[in-house]
Write a protein that holds these residues in place. Structure first.
Motif, PDB file in Angstrom:
ATOM      1  N   ARG A 502     -20.165  20.278 -11.354  1.00 45.46           N
ATOM      2  CA  ARG A 502     -19.959  21.690 -10.980  1.00 45.46           C
ATOM      3  C   ARG A 502     -19.549  22.526 -12.197  1.00 45.46           C
ATOM      4  N   LEU A 503     -18.645  21.997 -13.029  1.00 46.30           N
ATOM      5  CA  LEU A 503     -18.225  22.728 -14.227  1.00 46.30           C
ATOM      6  C   LEU A 503     -19.381  22.902 -15.200  1.00 46.30           C
ATOM      7  N   GLU A 504     -20.178  21.882 -15.311  1.00 41.37           N
ATOM      8  CA  GLU A 504     -21.332  21.991 -16.206  1.00 41.37           C
ATOM      9  C   GLU A 504     -22.292  23.070 -15.737  1.00 41.37           C
ATOM     10  N   LYS A 505     -22.523  23.150 -14.439  1.00 48.30           N
ATOM     11  CA  LYS A 505     -23.395  24.197 -13.904  1.00 48.30           C
ATOM     12  C   LYS A 505     -22.815  25.584 -14.153  1.00 48.30           C
ATOM     13  N   GLU A 506     -21.473  25.734 -13.954  1.00 51.61           N
ATOM     14  CA  GLU A 506     -20.860  27.047 -14.200  1.00 51.61           C
ATOM     15  C   GLU A 506     -20.932  27.417 -15.676  1.00 51.61           C
ATOM     16  N   ARG A 507     -20.713  26.446 -16.555  1.00 54.16           N
ATOM     17  CA  ARG A 507     -20.783  26.743 -17.979  1.00 54.16           C
ATOM     18  C   ARG A 507     -22.183  27.200 -18.388  1.00 54.16           C
ATOM     19  N   LEU A 508     -23.176  26.500 -17.857  1.00 57.91           N
ATOM     20  CA  LEU A 508     -24.546  26.903 -18.174  1.00 57.91           C
ATOM     21  C   LEU A 508     -24.872  28.269 -17.593  1.00 57.91           C
ATOM     22  N   LYS A 509     -24.355  28.555 -16.436  1.00 58.43           N
ATOM     23  CA  LYS A 509     -24.592  29.861 -15.825  1.00 58.43           C
ATOM     24  C   LYS A 509     -23.941  30.974 -16.635  1.00 58.43           C
ATOM     25  N   GLU A 510     -22.697  30.764 -17.103  1.00 60.92           N
ATOM     26  CA  GLU A 510     -22.004  31.761 -17.921  1.00 60.92           C
ATOM     27  C   GLU A 510     -22.701  31.943 -19.259  1.00 60.92           C
ATOM     28  N   GLN A 511     -23.177  30.864 -19.815  1.00 56.55           N
ATOM     29  CA  GLN A 511     -23.898  30.959 -21.085  1.00 56.55           C
ATOM     30  C   GLN A 511     -25.167  31.779 -20.929  1.00 56.55           C
ATOM     31  N   ARG A 512     -25.893  31.598 -19.840  1.00 59.09           N
ATOM     32  CA  ARG A 512     -27.096  32.390 -19.608  1.00 59.09           C
ATOM     33  C   ARG A 512     -26.760  33.861 -19.400  1.00 59.09           C
ATOM     34  N   ARG A 513     -25.647  34.138 -18.704  1.00 60.41           N
ATOM     35  CA  ARG A 513     -25.258  35.531 -18.483  1.00 60.41           C
ATOM     36  C   ARG A 513     -24.904  36.223 -19.798  1.00 60.41           C
ATOM     37  N   GLN A 514     -24.116  35.562 -20.676  1.00 69.66           N
ATOM     38  CA  GLN A 514     -23.775  36.141 -21.967  1.00 69.66           C
ATOM     39  C   GLN A 514     -25.010  36.363 -22.824  1.00 69.66           C
ATOM     40  N   GLU A 515     -25.916  35.449 -22.748  1.00 66.16           N
ATOM     41  CA  GLU A 515     -27.150  35.609 -23.513  1.00 66.16           C
ATOM     42  C   GLU A 515     -27.920  36.829 -23.043  1.00 66.16           C
TER      43      GLU A 515
END
Length: 590
Positions: A502-515
């Motif tokens: 779950r944390l990995e999915k959230e991290r990837l989601k936040e990274q995509r949003r910042q990008e």
């Protein structure tokens, strides 16, 4: 074709019923019970061979089990169910005696005559029949090179059978339509129908069934029918020969294996054809596959599948050959009067033997659809035109026409080409089965047969067996081979915990949003810089000459005098203010 002769023998019963047995050309007695109150003939399921049954088992074996078989069919609204009715038993006897006459049973291929041996000078054809009475060779045999080529193709395919059925079933079907070489049928038929896999899965089972004593009453019924199966074939000439003894053991083993179904006389010719091509154990498992996978319910006591397929056949005939359908409906010739023998015996007692083998090649590959196609072609050849229907004025003449199709029309290559051209698919058969089943269930609420139990072709049989092997427990599976096969074990990656995933999915989601935000800011900044550069470039550009604004102005024109040198003017000197009308020079002002 078999001789069309039929003999009738009547037997008086009690006060409420009379029984009339119709002797078929191949020795089967289809018993009909005529109720005096309704005078309706109800053909029952199995066949009679004795003078009169005395026990319930014999009644079951001879096809006169009261309340079973196809009884109750006459009460339905369908025309094919009550089309076999005639007015009185005497009328039925007189009609058949006058139309077909009485012939000696020895003239029939499946007669009651018993041959104890053949004279030394009697020769057999390539199928093992004495003379040409059992099989008629085609006009020309394929070249030897072509036969060898087909044998090599089948050898290669059967060596990798699982791969062929899983990936190249269409190729298998095409080769079956061309005809399996005679030398390869013993190998191909068990593979196509799944008998080989069943025999491998049940090793030693047939020996156990063969050594079982069996039901004495079933044995007595089978022994009465053994000598009727292909009496002019060299394998079944002698009662003490291996052919008749093997057939007896095979049919007895089936009654032990399926005690509820027991023995049906129509299984005799089917088992005999199998025994002509393969050992008894293989033939037994092929018979089991045909009875359970391809034709479930055909040889059961109720025979509901035959009743359903008779209605399906008439529905398909109405679409394929409307003229023959109307004729059969007009004269009340129900499908059970001719289709029953065709389907139950797989045409082994109806057509020339080479054509029978080609039909079996296609049937084991494509399923029950082939039986419908063959029947439709036979009806079309016999009743497909007005000229052929000219002499058919009743039930007897129509049945005689169906039994007397010219042999030249039944040659294997010509006949099978017509069979494959019939526009009947698996989907058509399935759709008509569902439609006719709904009608039968309304008439007979206790109708228990369901066509879903029947598999459509060899590919479906193969898939079903593969699924059964996959679901079989490890302890019940076949023993492993004696040689060792090295195993390569690959450890799977350690599974991530749920929270880590779950944390990995959230991290990837936040990274995509910042990008995405960074890209948007860069785009806005780029657009601002382009706008500022365009504005600066506009400021640096020198202004052009401004044109005077002349809107709403009044123009005045004046003439200035042009002084010539003679009048005191100097060259290059501008003239001064001129007086009115003193010179032609015009001055404009406003």
């Amino acid at each position: 074709m078999l001789p069309a002769a039929s003999a009738l023998s009547g037997a008086k019963g009690n006060d409420s019923k009379e029984e009339i047995s119709l002797q078929r050309p191949w020795g089967a007695r289809w018993t009909e019970v005529l109720a005096r109150d309704g005078c309706t003939a109800v053909p029952l399921g199995h066949c009679s061979t004795g003078n009169g049954p005395s026990t319930e088992h014999e009644l079951r074996g001879l096809g006169t089990l009261k309340g079973a078989g196809l009884a109750g069919m006459a009460s339905g609204p369908m025309s094919s169910a009550d089309s076999s009715s005639l007015s009185t038993p005497e009328e039925l006897l007189d009609t058949f005696d006058s139309a077909l006459g009485r012939h000696d049973d020895s003239s029939s291929l499946g007669s009651d005559s018993e041959l104890n041996g053949a004279a030394p000078y009697r020769q057999t054809d390539r199928y093992g029949f004495l003379g040409a009475s059992g099989a008629q060779d085609g006009p020309a045999q394929p070249p030897v090179e072509l036969v060898r080529h087909r044998e090599n193709r089948w050898l290669e395919m059967t060596s990798h059978w699982e791969k062929a059925m899983a990936r190249r079933y269409k190729k298998v079907k095409v080769l079956c339509r061309k005809g399996i070489p005679s030398s390869m049928r013993a190998r191909c038929w068990p593979l196509l129908c799944g008998g080989q896999a069943s025999m491998t899965r049940n090793q030693g089972k047939y020996k156990e069934l063969e050594q079982s004593p069996g039901d004495p009453q079933w044995l007595e019924t089978i022994e009465k029918d053994i000598h009727r199966q292909f009496p002019f074939h060299e394998m079944f000439l002698s009662p003490e020969g291996h052919g008749q003894r093997g057939l007896l053991q095979l049919l007895k083993a089936y009654t032990v294996y399926r005690p509820r179904e027991g023995y049906c006389q129509a299984q005799g010719p089917v088992a005999a054809v199998l025994l002509m091509h393969m050992p008894a154990e293989q033939a037994f498992w092929c018979l089991v596959q045909i009875s359970e996978r391809y034709l479930p319910g055909y040889y059961s006591p109720e025979m509901e599948a035959v009743l359903l397929d008779g209605e399906v056949f008439m529905a398909l005939l109405r679409r394929v050959c409307p003229k023959a359908y109307k004729h059969l409906q007009k004269h009340d010739v129900g499908p059970l009067l001719y289709v029953t023998e065709w389907f139950l015996c797989l045409y082994s007692r109806t057509l020339p033997f080479p054509t029978v083998l080609r039909i079996w090649d296609a049937f084991l590959s494509e399923g029950v659809k082939v039986l419908f196609r063959v029947g439709l072609v036979l009806v079309r050849l016999a009743l497909g035109s007005s000229e052929k229907l000219r002499d058919c004025t009743g039930v007897v003449e129509t049945l005689e026409k169906l039994r007397s199709i010219p042999a030249r029309l039944l040659q294997e290559d010509t006949f099978m080409a017509e069979v494959y051209d019939v526009a009947v698919s698996d989907r058509d058969v399935e759709r008509e089965c569902q439609s006719q089943l709904a009608k039968l269930c309304k008439v007979r609420p206790d109708f228990g047969y369901r066509p879903e139990q029947r598999l459509p072709n060899a590919k479906a049989v193969f898939d079903a067996q593969q699924l059964e092997d996959a679901q079989q427990p490890e302890k019940d599976k076949h023993p492993a081979p004696t040689f060792l096969i090295p195993e390569i074990v690959v450890d799977p990656p350690p599974p991530l915990l749920k929270e880590q995933r779950r944390l990995e999915k959230e991290r990837l989601k936040e990274q995509r949003r910042q990008e995405q935000e960074r890209h948007q800011q860069e785009e806005v900044q780029r657009r601002q810089e382009e706008a500022a550069a365009e504005k600066q470039a506009r400021k640096k550009k020198p202004p052009g000459r401004k044109k005077p604004d002349t809107r709403g102005k009044t123009f005045h024109m004046a003439q200035h005098p042009m002084l010539s040198p003679a009048q005191g003017g100097r060259k290059g000197e501008e003239p001064g203010p001129a007086k009115r009308n003193s010179a032609p020079y015009l001055e404009t002002y406003f």
